[in-house]
Design a protein around this motif. Structure first.
Motif, PDB file in Angstrom:
ATOM      1  N   SER A  55     -12.029  -9.864   9.515  1.00 51.06           N
ATOM      2  CA  SER A  55     -11.602 -10.393   8.230  1.00 51.06           C
ATOM      3  C   SER A  55     -10.233  -9.848   7.813  1.00 51.06           C
ATOM      4  O   SER A  55      -9.695 -10.215   6.798  1.00 51.06           O
ATOM      5  N   GLN A  86     -20.177   0.525   2.740  1.00 45.86           N
ATOM      6  CA  GLN A  86     -20.878  -0.345   1.799  1.00 45.86           C
ATOM      7  C   GLN A  86     -22.212  -0.780   2.395  1.00 45.86           C
ATOM      8  O   GLN A  86     -23.143  -1.086   1.671  1.00 45.86           O
ATOM      9  N   VAL A  87     -22.297  -0.793   3.712  1.00 49.50           N
ATOM     10  CA  VAL A  87     -23.561  -1.167   4.367  1.00 49.50           C
ATOM     11  C   VAL A  87     -24.633  -0.165   3.976  1.00 49.50           C
ATOM     12  O   VAL A  87     -25.740  -0.522   3.580  1.00 49.50           O
ATOM     13  N   ARG A  98     -17.112  -7.028  11.740  1.00 45.37           N
ATOM     14  CA  ARG A  98     -16.899  -8.116  10.774  1.00 45.37           C
ATOM     15  C   ARG A  98     -15.666  -7.824   9.931  1.00 45.37           C
ATOM     16  O   ARG A  98     -14.836  -8.677   9.685  1.00 45.37           O
ATOM     17  N   GLN A  99     -15.550  -6.542   9.547  1.00 49.16           N
ATOM     18  CA  GLN A  99     -14.399  -6.143   8.744  1.00 49.16           C
ATOM     19  C   GLN A  99     -13.110  -6.372   9.516  1.00 49.16           C
ATOM     20  O   GLN A  99     -12.106  -6.815   8.975  1.00 49.16           O
ATOM     21  N   SER A 139     -16.793   0.124   5.377  1.00 44.37           N
ATOM     22  CA  SER A 139     -17.970   0.105   6.240  1.00 44.37           C
ATOM     23  C   SER A 139     -19.156   0.763   5.557  1.00 44.37           C
ATOM     24  O   SER A 139     -20.293   0.379   5.763  1.00 44.37           O
ATOM     25  N   LEU A 168     -26.030  -1.359  12.164  1.00 45.01           N
ATOM     26  CA  LEU A 168     -25.585  -2.389  11.225  1.00 45.01           C
ATOM     27  C   LEU A 168     -24.188  -2.097  10.709  1.00 45.01           C
ATOM     28  O   LEU A 168     -23.368  -2.989  10.524  1.00 45.01           O
ATOM     29  N   GLN A 169     -23.960  -0.802  10.498  1.00 43.58           N
ATOM     30  CA  GLN A 169     -22.635  -0.416  10.012  1.00 43.58           C
ATOM     31  C   GLN A 169     -21.571  -0.791  11.038  1.00 43.58           C
ATOM     32  O   GLN A 169     -20.524  -1.320  10.710  1.00 43.58           O
ATOM     33  N   SER A 213     -25.478  -0.455   0.333  1.00 42.54           N
ATOM     34  CA  SER A 213     -26.232  -1.624  -0.098  1.00 42.54           C
ATOM     35  C   SER A 213     -27.563  -1.779   0.627  1.00 42.54           C
ATOM     36  O   SER A 213     -28.517  -2.291   0.056  1.00 42.54           O
ATOM     37  N   ALA A 238     -21.836  -3.110  13.253  1.00 47.13           N
ATOM     38  CA  ALA A 238     -21.701  -4.569  13.275  1.00 47.13           C
ATOM     39  C   ALA A 238     -20.819  -5.006  12.121  1.00 47.13           C
ATOM     40  O   ALA A 238     -19.954  -5.881  12.264  1.00 47.13           O
ATOM     41  N   ASP A 239     -21.024  -4.361  10.988  1.00 49.00           N
ATOM     42  CA  ASP A 239     -20.218  -4.722   9.826  1.00 49.00           C
ATOM     43  C   ASP A 239     -18.753  -4.369  10.062  1.00 49.00           C
ATOM     44  O   ASP A 239     -17.853  -5.043   9.592  1.00 49.00           O
ATOM     45  N   THR A 240     -18.536  -3.306  10.824  1.00 48.86           N
ATOM     46  CA  THR A 240     -17.172  -2.885  11.123  1.00 48.86           C
ATOM     47  C   THR A 240     -16.426  -4.002  11.845  1.00 48.86           C
ATOM     48  O   THR A 240     -15.307  -4.331  11.497  1.00 48.86           O
TER      49      THR A 240
END
Ligand SMILES: Nc1ncnc2c1ncn2[C@@H]1O[C@H](COP(=O)(O)OP(=O)(O)OP(=O)(O)O)[C@@H](O)[C@H]1O
Length: 991
Positions: free
Chosen positions: A90, A265-266, A86-87, A263, A79-80, A269, A82-84
């Motif tokens: 953005s 923050q995944v 996304r980051q 990153s 997930l991290q 949270s 994947a979030d990367t």
């Protein structure tokens, strides 16, 4: 180690063994042993058992300790990642581009200072090119005026721009890369020139640019890039002679390695949710394990062998604490290895303790739930339900507004907070959030940046999360003035452990078990619960008087309830009457006495009803050391209920028993320490071997450690299980399991043994081994045995009692019962079918009282009363065609054979490897021929004579107990068959 491989057959003979059974004097005196010492011994034994089982269930243990945590950490890592990405996407430049020229640079927010062009090397020629870029650009974008700023040196990697619209010289291309990596969205363009002096002069430059530069994502290669490169190209060409100039342009994306802080923050949270999931694997396994143990009555079995309740729970708690600790170490270790900041940046021990306390509080909560659930399937469903609730909860805990609402919002009701504090996952969520805030930092929405945290140190446990660290939530709310320090969550989780432990012990006592046993809701106010027996110890006389008084009250109550419509009951048999008198006579010498024992199964849990089932009614018995009492009765007669009451499995609803002066109702714990039980259904741990069973139960019985190996060998050899001692019990046949259950009941050399149908399902050879074992074992002990095998009762029973409808119908030794209730003798004659009618006529003439019981295919079965005994010699003479003197001795010797031995028992124990000694001598004719030395002339092919068997006595008594025939016989449970079935089975066996 246990193996499931090929093994010796059930019937393979074992080497001879000597049973080392302690004499009554040598037996342990449990009553004088320290309760604490026994408790520790039991704890050690249970821990060993739990460890063996956890090793045997290696898949489940592996899933709980390693696979679960690693899997959830891995998912978090994915997930991290994947979030990367996304980051990365953005990381755009927020201002749209125009084709006309280079516009103003812009940081993440419009006010942020930024660098418009970062360039290298810093030479006059390049400055000239860039100055031209600027001047020509102003024609297109008049508002954009680029200035040369102070050069950045290599040490300025962390220096943020202080002004806008700057052109900043930097040391080299690597600096541009590193700077834009560390400070995303601060630089519009990077440009690195390499000019080769010609001719032709080669101007090569590389441009760094943010490819994801458009707010709406529609500008992958960028109009802006076009504007910039065109401007640079124009400037170069203006300065040089275009015919002798080569232009070489390469483009590069700004580095896209995500900022670490963002990153993580995944993990901050979602982490609590994932770690909750990993602990839930243990939670569900605990639920399943303990409830299954209850469902299979394994716990009851251990308790009957003396296991203390506290020891049971504590041993499971300790065993699971080890699993939780391993799991916590794996989470912390792998969390660090996966590179999560919250792990890398926090005190390892503080993290470990947090996970450990969370796991333990969840395990203790699972214990509590198990006390209210009886079926493992329900337990798993509850586990999954809680799993989902917890998951939702954890996801809400980590939504800022929820945390804000619960912890940081002054308007939150303190009651809500106090209630939630009883949920371990709430407390874990809070401390993990605190740690994340300290270790990882937070995202600031105002500046749209991540603010790194200082790290979570041990001392931070006592520090409240700083105000500016608190998660942002609805600004309209005010911050709670007293958000507790992280350590408070530890205290709360410890409180959770304590509260759930107390609830477990309480509910375990007050929730009814499978046998309907439960304590009063206020049981803890009773001093006897703490082992303080403040009740006056009654003398036998007083105790008997109390039982009689209780019976009188009981009868009066019953009479009142039935309004005098109590049907008259048959008179008790005089032996039964005498037994009652003996039981109620304090001067009668006996090791144990049962007085007015009664069990009523109520239809309704709340009130008595005339429909209540009286399973055992006013049973009175005396029991002597060294004498085995065999309990016979049809299905549903009340045998097992009697055994269950005497062994403390079921509470009696009236009456009591005194074993060696100890009351069954008040001193069961002491009685249990000298009691062994072989229950009707095998209660064995499928994943333990026979040897491990012996070690477990011997440990619970506090058998000295050094004696256990010899004891194991002796007992297993005695029942011929020694060669399969290393096989898991679930691979045993029914008979093998039964033999193991039998042996378990004899561990610790108990003074009182209850054997409920111990030889059911055993083959004749093994049955004889078990009989021999029981026979050797009974010296100095009270043994009560229930059985449906008349042969077994005949062989083992020093006294036999027959029960019907919960009442005692007859009692005495085998001979006495046969003489009293037997119908005389039986003669079976095998004839040639052509002469059957003739034989029948002659038999009926020679023996006037003879009753034909069976006539099929020439096989005749006659029964005749003892009064006809005188006519037998004549009949035999006729059957044999020999002289009367020779024949006259036959019935007598046959009957003698049956009645030899002492007055207690009429049938000798058969040899171990002998065949069944059926009293019906169908080979008498041949025997006689051998003994007389000549072949007699016979009128029958074969014949035999026997005394009435115990079966006949049994059937007669059962028939007498059901005078209306069997039609109206009450079948109380599905497992029960009626007497007809029983008789039919016996007839078939005879045939
Ligand atoms: N938990 C219970 N609730 C209600 N009735 C019960 C319960 N247990 C037993 N009974 C009833 O009590 C009576 C005696 O049952 P018990 O099991 O003691 O018979 P038994 O002599 O051991 O029979 P079997 O030879 O079949 O084992 C039966 O009528 C049975 O239906």
């Amino acid at each position: 180690m246990a193996s499931k491989g090929p093994s010796p057959q059930d019937s393979v003979p074992e080497e001879d063994c000597q049973l080392h059974i302690k004499s009554a004097q040598q037996q342990q005196d449990f009553s004088y042993q320290s309760g604490i010492a026994i408790g520790f011994r039991q704890l050690w034994t249970m821990l060993k058992r739990n460890t063996i089982l956890q090793i045997r269930y290696r898949r489940s243990t592996f899933a709980q300790t390693l696979l679960g945590p690693i899997l959830f950490l891995f998912l978090l890592w994915v997930l991290q990642k994947a979030d990367t990405s996304r980051q990365l996407q953005s990381n755009y430049h927020p201002k749209p581009w125009t084709l006309s020229g280079i516009d103003q640079c812009q940081g993440r927010t419009p006010l942020d200072p930024c660098i418009n062009i970062m360039f290298t090397p810093d030479t006059p020629e390049i400055r000239e090119i860039l100055a031209t870029v600027n001047s020509r650009n102003q024609l297109r974008e008049p508002t954009v005026s680029l200035k040369f700023m102070n050069a950045f040196t290599a040490s300025d990697l962390n220096t943020l721009p202080t002004e806008t619209q700057g052109m900043v010289p930097v040391p080299n291309g690597k600096f541009i890369y590193d700077y834009t990596l560390q400070n995303p969205n601060t630089t519009r363009f990077g440009i690195e020139f390499s000019i080769v002096q010609g001719p032709p002069k080669n101007y090569a430059y590389q441009t760094w640019f943010n490819f994801t530069n458009s707010a709406n994502g529609t500008d992958p290669f960028g109009d802006s890039l076009l504007s910039f490169t065109r401007a640079v190209d124009e400037a170069i060409l203006l300065l040089t002679d275009s015919s002798s100039t080569d232009l070489n342009v390469s483009l590069k994306d700004f580095p896209k390695v995500p900022p670490t802080l963002a990153s993580d923050q995944v993990v901050s949270s979602l982490g609590a949710m994932f770690f909750f999931c990993s602990m839930m694997v243990i939670f569900i396994c605990v639920l399943n394990q303990i409830v299954t143990e209850k469902e299979l009555h394994l716990r009851h079995s251990m308790q009957m062998m003396g296991l203390k309740t506290l020891v049971y729970w504590f041993s499971w708690w300790l065993s699971n604490a080890v699993l939780v600790l391993i799991s916590a170490v794996v989470i912390c270790g792998f969390g660090t290895a996966f590179g999560f900041t919250v792990f890398k940046n926090s005190n390892f021990l503080a993290l470990l303790v947090t996970f450990f306390l969370f796991g333990l509080s969840m395990v203790t909560m699972a214990f509590w739930i198990t006390t209210m659930v009886k079926a493992s399937r329900t337990a798993i469903l509850i586990g999954i339900f809680l799993f989902i609730i917890g998951l939702l909860f954890e996801s809400m805990v980590f939504s800022n507004s929820f945390v804000g609402y619960l912890w940081y919002d002054a308007s939150t009701s303190p009651v809500a907070r106090y209630v939630l504090m009883f949920l371990p996952f709430f407390n874990f969520g809070k401390i993990f959030l605190d740690m994340s805030l300290f270790a990882t930092g937070r995202f600031d929405v105002l500046t749209e940046t991540y603010i790194p945290g200082p790290g979570f140190h041990w001392s931070d446990l006592y520090n409240k999360v700083p105000t500016d660290f608190t998660p942002t939530y609805d600004d309209a709310r005010t911050r709670h003035p007293d958000v507790p320090a992280p350590i408070q969550s530890w205290y709360l989780m410890l409180m959770n452990i304590g509260v759930f432990a107390i609830l477990t012990l309480y509910f375990d006592q007050v929730v009814a078990d499978d046998y309907g046993n439960r304590r009063h809701l206020m049981f803890f106010l009773d001093p006897s619960f703490y082992g303080w027996n403040i009740r006056k110890k009654l003398t036998t006389k007083e105790w008997i008087a109390a039982q009689e008084a209780n019976k009188t009250k009981r009868d009066a109550r019953r009479e009142k309830m039935k309004k005098g419509r109590i049907p008259r009951e048959d008179e008790d048999d005089n032996d039964v009457d005498e037994e009652r008198r003996n039981a109620l006579d304090a001067d009668y010498e006996t090791s144990a006495r049962i007085c007015n024992l009664q069990k009523v199964f109520q239809e309704s849990a709340f009130r008595k009803s005339p429909l209540d089932k009286i399973a055992v009614k006013d049973l009175c018995l005396t029991l002597q050391d060294g004498k085995l009492l065999a309990l016979l009765g049809q299905n549903g007669a009340g045998k097992s209920t009697t055994m269950n009451m005497l062994s403390g499995l079921t509470k009696s609803t009236g009456g009591d028993a005194l074993f060696y002066g100890l009351s069954m109702n008040n001193e069961m714990a002491e009685i249990r320490s000298m009691m062994g039980v072989c229950p009707q259904h095998d209660i064995l741990f499928g994943d333990l071997t026979a040897e491990e069973h012996i070690q477990l139960y011997a440990g619970l019985k506090n058998v000295p450690k050094e004696e256990i190996p010899k004891l194991t060998e002796d007992r297993l050899k005695a029942v011929r299980l020694w060669k399969v001692k290393d096989r898991l019990s679930h691979t045993y046949s029914g008979g093998m399991k039964r033999r193991l259950s039998m042996v378990i009941s004899t561990l610790g050399d108990p003074k009182i043994i209850f054997l409920d149908e111990p030889t059911t399902g055993m083959d004749p050879t093994n049955r004889r081994h078990v009989w021999s074992f029981i026979e050797k074992f009974k010296q100095g002990r009270i043994i009560i045995l229930t059985t449906h095998s008349m042969e077994e009762a005949d062989i083992l029973g020093d006294r036999i009692c027959v029960m019907a409808h919960g009442r005692l119908r007859a009692i005495g030794n085998s001979i006495h019962l046969k003489n009293k209730f037997g119908a005389g003798y039986r003669i079976s004659i095998m004839t040639d079918p052509s002469t059957t009618e003739q034989v029948k006529a002659i038999v009926e003439t020679k023996v006037p009282g003879a009753i034909l019981k069976d006539d099929s295919a020439g096989a005749l079965l006659y029964q005749f009363p003892p009064s006809s005994m005188g006519s037998i010699p004549q009949l035999v003479q006729w059957l044999e065609g020999t002289d009367s003197a020779e024949i006259a001795s036959l019935p007598a010797s046959s009957s003698e054979g049956n009645s030899k031995n002492n007055s207690d028992r009429n049938t000798p124990l058969p040899p171990l490897n002998g065949s069944s000694n059926n009293s019906l001598n169908t080979h008498a004719n041949n025997a006689l021929a051998n003994s007389t030395g000549h072949a007699p002339k016979v009128n029958a092919l074969q014949w035999g004579i026997s005394q009435t068997s115990l079966e006949d006595v049994f059937l007669k008594l059962i028939r007498d107990a059901n005078p209306d025939g069997y039609q109206g016989y009450e079948v109380s449970s599905s497992k029960e068959k009626n007497v007809d079935d029983h008789e039919a089975t016996l007839r078939n066996r005879r045939a």
